[in-house]
Write an enzyme that holds these catalytic residues in place. Sequence first.
Site, PDB file in Angstrom:
ATOM      1  N   ASP A  22       0.535  -8.999  12.924  1.00 40.41           N
ATOM      2  CA  ASP A  22       0.748  -9.856  11.760  1.00 40.41           C
ATOM      3  C   ASP A  22      -0.592 -10.261  11.155  1.00 40.41           C
ATOM      4  OD1 ASP A  22       2.650 -11.520  10.155  1.00 40.41           O
ATOM      5  OD2 ASP A  22       1.501 -13.174  11.032  1.00 40.41           O
TER       6      ASP A  22
ATOM      7  N   GLU B 284      -0.187  -4.916   9.791  1.00 42.19           N
ATOM      8  CA  GLU B 284       0.207  -5.479   8.507  1.00 42.19           C
ATOM      9  C   GLU B 284      -1.099  -5.908   7.840  1.00 42.19           C
ATOM     10  OE1 GLU B 284       2.452  -9.248   6.375  1.00 42.19           O
ATOM     11  OE2 GLU B 284       1.211  -9.458   8.159  1.00 42.19           O
TER      12      GLU B 284
END
Length: 545
Positions: free
Chosen positions: A213, A278
């Site tokens: 993330d 990401e």
Amino acid sequence: MTAATNPEPLTSDDDWWRSAVVYQVYVRSFADANGDGVGDIPGIRERLPYLRDLGVDALWLTPFYTSPQIDAGYDVADYRDVDPLFGSLTDFDAMITDAHALGLRIIVDLVPNHTSSAHPWFTAALAAAPGSPERARYLFADGKGEAGELPPNDWESIFGGPAWTRLPDGQWYMHLFDPAQPDLNWRHPEVRAEFEDVLRFWLDRGVDGFRIDVAHGMIKAEGLPDVGFNSMTTGQRQSELLGKGRLPYFDQDEVHEIYRAWRPILDSYPGGRMAVAEAWAETPQRLARYIGPDELHQAFSFDFLDATWSADSFRKVIDTALAESTIVGAPTTWVLSNHDRQRHVTRYGDGEVGLRRARAAALLMLALPGAAYVYQGEELGLPEVLDLPDELRQDPSFLRTGESRDGCRVPIPWSGELAPYGFGPEGSELSWLPAPATWRGLSVAAQTGVPGSTLELYRAALRARHEHPALAGTAGGVVWLETEPGVLAFSRADGPAVLTCVVNLSGAEVTIDGYGQPVVASADLTERGEGHVLPVDAAAWFERR
């Protein structure tokens, strides 16, 4: 903590991730085993046969760690345990054992940019004095102004408002997201050592990979310089903002040191353990730096998700992504929807038009070389739920910006005539977000075995992707073919086996001839002479052997 029950890899295929189709499970919205209205790990375990039959290779699970759930689990209080809302470590171990037995791999979400404000490190930092070792793990700073009453710089939170919160003792702490998500200081050796240990903890339990993330955000520019413009109103604008130039809180060169330290850990485990970033970067070239033999294995191609419904837009994005991935020797990673973005049925026009285009885009994506990520419910043709009552929305950005990601997070429909459509055990009427009445006909049960349904389209496409020699594995690069304006066509080949994907974005039906026999189509094809008529907003695969 108990030891992993199944630490062995699924197979010895170290390159499985290069062509994998990964199914994103938004844990709280996938399947609810205990009837409390929230999806959980036992619910995932019960539905694993469905995912095997769908034809995916791996599951990516959104955060299930101990958390106050301020941001749906992306505020982690304990990286080594399962939140009771979702089950237990024992449940996790049982799930991963069953998944591996069914030929499915498990990728877990890692949230390294920030912790929860309930994390023991941060509670210790709040109790300690300015300048203490406890505060050094985070990004604390003195404010500006005569009495330090102004934030240390002009950075804004992705969720809206300042990226700084002031404490009673006068210091400020940074949070690029919610105030309940304080950013870590990744220049602190204790932070780096902690997350290397977290990686090993889950690898020891048998996980096959990690989705990182905010992989571009862990390092902030030295001195925390001002941006100079109002930078962020929503996380969906990150790509636009990076287009203005590299930001002092994103995509700093030093972030790559972290991943060069992580790669040997992943490589030390058998079975091709992997990580996908990401990451948002100013250019495709900078994004490509995150992947390669000494860093991460993949990075999401968000440009593909952002492509407009036109042949030129898709062609440009595909060419750029393939060229950059070739340079670093890694596969491209395609995605159409996820838990942070509006579902692509709605992005492409909603209603019948949006669904037609979404089905065609799925065939385009699944025909491309590299890995593909499918967001749960995408295989059912689910649209965005736009009319959720404001009082039920839980996205922390909603109260600050008025923008909400909850519409793509509504629990998916499994069966039945009434909401929540089999989301929980029989007789359960609870669901943390309500599904609309229109979803009754979109449930798994309603579409299973129905010719032409979106679910059966995905099953057929995934089956062909695995079985056709031109699509299986990493064989067959893209060869673009001459077509009329508004039509995309490319072929992939493995020896004499050739598969051609054709997508009609022209606004009028077109006749397709010379590519062989149809394999899968997103809409009904009709024969015309020796060819086939491809309707508007449709795609088809043709094979010639």
